[in-house]
Design an enzyme around this catalytic site. Structure first.
Site, PDB file in Angstrom:
ATOM      1  CG  ASP A 279      37.195 -13.252   0.315  1.00  0.00           C
ATOM      2  OD1 ASP A 279      37.535 -13.097  -0.880  1.00  0.00           O
ATOM      3  OD2 ASP A 279      36.158 -13.850   0.660  1.00  0.00           O
TER       4      ASP A 279
ATOM      5  CG  HIS B  79      33.580 -10.526  -1.095  1.00  0.00           C
ATOM      6  ND1 HIS B  79      32.444 -11.303  -1.166  1.00  0.00           N
ATOM      7  CD2 HIS B  79      34.348 -11.071  -0.125  1.00  0.00           C
ATOM      8  CE1 HIS B  79      32.532 -12.278  -0.267  1.00  0.00           C
ATOM      9  NE2 HIS B  79      33.677 -12.166   0.365  1.00  0.00           N
TER      10      HIS B  79
ATOM     11  CE1 TYR C  39      31.210  -9.825   1.353  1.00  0.00           C
ATOM     12  CE2 TYR C  39      29.441  -9.193  -0.143  1.00  0.00           C
ATOM     13  CZ  TYR C  39      30.017 -10.114   0.714  1.00  0.00           C
ATOM     14  OH  TYR C  39      29.405 -11.321   0.941  1.00  0.00           O
TER      15      TYR C  39
ATOM     16  NE  ARG D  15      28.298 -19.663   7.562  1.00  0.00           N
ATOM     17  CZ  ARG D  15      28.684 -18.665   6.796  1.00  0.00           C
ATOM     18  NH1 ARG D  15      27.789 -17.780   6.369  1.00  0.00           N
ATOM     19  NH2 ARG D  15      29.940 -18.524   6.447  1.00  0.00           N
TER      20      ARG D  15
ATOM     21  CE1 TYR E 161      26.588 -17.020   2.525  1.00  0.00           C
ATOM     22  CE2 TYR E 161      27.510 -19.220   2.680  1.00  0.00           C
ATOM     23  CZ  TYR E 161      27.578 -17.870   2.941  1.00  0.00           C
ATOM     24  OH  TYR E 161      28.637 -17.377   3.647  1.00  0.00           O
TER      25      TYR E 161
ATOM     26  CG  ASP F 207      23.633 -15.492   4.694  1.00  0.00           C
ATOM     27  OD1 ASP F 207      22.971 -14.518   4.284  1.00  0.00           O
ATOM     28  OD2 ASP F 207      24.821 -15.408   5.064  1.00  0.00           O
TER      29      ASP F 207
ATOM     30  CD  GLU G 169      24.128 -13.934   8.476  1.00  0.00           C
ATOM     31  OE1 GLU G 169      24.138 -14.195   9.689  1.00  0.00           O
ATOM     32  OE2 GLU G 169      25.119 -14.017   7.738  1.00  0.00           O
TER      33      GLU G 169
ATOM     34  CG  HIS H 199      26.970  -9.878   7.694  1.00  0.00           C
ATOM     35  ND1 HIS H 199      28.019 -10.707   8.004  1.00  0.00           N
ATOM     36  CD2 HIS H 199      26.106 -10.625   6.963  1.00  0.00           C
ATOM     37  CE1 HIS H 199      27.805 -11.900   7.486  1.00  0.00           C
ATOM     38  NE2 HIS H 199      26.645 -11.883   6.845  1.00  0.00           N
TER      39      HIS H 199
ATOM     40  CB  THR I  89      35.369 -12.312   4.580  1.00  0.00           C
ATOM     41  OG1 THR I  89      35.206 -12.122   3.190  1.00  0.00           O
ATOM     42  CG2 THR I  89      36.858 -12.378   4.906  1.00  0.00           C
TER      43      THR I  89
END
Ligand SMILES: O=C(O)C(=O)C[C@@H](O)[C@H](O)C(=O)O
Ligand SMILES: [Mg+2]
Ligand SMILES: [Mg+2]
Length: 391
Positions: A42, A45, A90, A162, A164, A193, A221, A246, A297
């Site tokens: 990925d 990003h 990222y 979860r 976002y 998150d 998060e 993270h 990710t």
């Protein structure tokens, strides 16, 4: 055994949301006729620039060719030298190191005739509880679309989700309210998150609104700006819920311990630069008496299998984890995808060698793209992981 050659192939695989992600499939060849595979997962990003893959291949060849793949610690040191850590979530250098490190483990374990988990410390468990992600809403009409995702995925056995949050709190609240009314105890929302979108105080206001709907919330998060270690501590002291963040560099993890910023470290090989680094980050968490989850990710099957092997060996995997990438994409590049059952990621059998994943050259060809270049995509789409084009 000596490494003889490296091959990197870029693939672009769409998600069910319509969003296309680019990954690099890694092959490491050896003079023993054994080939290791890995995934630099990925690259889609922020920031919107991309490494030149031909140049990257040459750089990696200059580091690895002629080396013994069992010298994993030495090679990781070389890789960090060439692709240094940065205080950024990222950081693409971490993605690069991760793909190489996984391929080294796959190669060495295949050579030994054992599975990667057996190189990482064996098996504490055979399956890992995971959750399905609900991507961030900006508009009210996305609420019903996401409720439909919950219905569909619950039918497939995913009972933990979860969410976002943070761009439209009314929509976040409407979603949680609808989940509570329609599914009751059948569904759990394990985390909210905030993805570093807001300063901790702004987040705290939203947390107060959204935790009215406690649907089995395990953690909150990324509730402060990135690298605001003190901010994380402030919000952590003001809410009853565990705080997770993270891990994206050695220094950042140290700072989070120093500032007592979190309860849970969200550890993903891709963001910390490989299985070797992720295993160390989990050991650091244990020393600091913090919880651990496996993050994601949204990898394809190779990257997810690598995480399954890692998760098998961790004694301190204490909360519901995140890797469900192969369920999010409409396709993959392997003959045997990783398996999910009843909301668990199941490890490949102990009898497999390496990661236990076989590439499918026809599928690689199907999804192959020339490079990592960016198409037309907005910052919102990249932050929210949706194909939503409305502004
Ligand atoms: O927990 C997170 O944060 C993520 O899962 C990050 C996402 O952006 C993920 O990397 C994705 O591509 O969906
Ligand atoms: Mg996150
Ligand atoms: Mg991602």
């Amino acid at each position: 055994m000596k490494i003889t050659d490296i091959k990197l192939t870029v693939v672009g695989v769409p998600r069910h949301t319509g969003f296309i992600n680019k990954h690099i499939i890694v092959k490491i060849y050896s003079d023993e006729g054994v080939t290791g595979i890995g995934e630099m997962s990925d690259f889609s990003h922020l920031p919107r620039y991309a490494p030149d893959v031909e140049d990257l291949t040459n750089v990696i060849k200059s580091v690895l060719v002629g080396e013994n793949p069992f010298d994993i610690m030495k090679l990781n040191k070389e890789l960090v030298g060439n692709f240094p850590e940065a205080m950024y979530y990222y950081e693409k250098g971490s993605f690069i190191r991760n793909g190489i490190d996984a391929a080294l483990y796959d190669l060495c374990a295949k050579y030994l005739g054992i599975s990667v988990a057996d190189m990482l410390g064996g098996r504490v468990r055979e399956k890992i509880k995971v959750c399905y992600p609900i991507f961030r809403m900006r508009f009210m009409d996305e609420v019903e679309e996401n409720i439909e995702v919950v219905r569909k995925r619950l039918n497939q056995g995913f009972d933990v989700f979860r969410l976002y949050v943070g761009k439209n709190i009314d929509a976040d609240e409407a979603f949680l309210d609808a989940v509570q009314r329609e599914f009751g105890q059948k569904v759990k929302i394990k985390s909210l998150d905030f993805s570093h979108l807001h300063d901790w105080k702004t987040t705290l206001q939203a947390v107060k609104r959204l935790t009215k709907y406690d649907l089995g919330l395990e953690m909150i998060e990324s509730p402060a700006l990135a690298n605001d270690h003190e901010g994380l501590n402030h919000i952590r002291m003001r809410t009853d819920y565990p705080i997770s963040e993270h891990v994206w560099s050695t220094r950042q993890q140290y700072e989070m311990i120093k500032h007592d910023s979190v309860d849970i470290f969200n550890i993903s090989p891709v963001f910390i630069g490989g299985l070797t680094a992720a295993k160390r980050a989990a050991a650091v968490a244990e020393v600091a008496a913090k919880g651990v989850i496996l993050g994601t990710t949204q990898e394809l099957s190779i990257g997810t299998a690598a995480m399954a092997h890692l998760g098998a060996a961790l004694t301190n995997l204490t909360y519901t984890s995140d890797p469900t990438g192969p369920e999010l994409y409409i396709g993959d590049v392997v003959k045997n995808r990783v398996q999910y059952k009843d909301g668990y990621l199941h490890l490949p059998d102990r009898g497999v060698t390496g990661l236990g994943i076989e590439l499918d050259e026809e599928l690689i060809e199907k999804y192959r793209v020339n490079d990592l270049s960016w198409g037309e995509v907005s910052v919102h789409q990249l932050q929210d992981r949706t194909a939503q084009t409305k502004v």
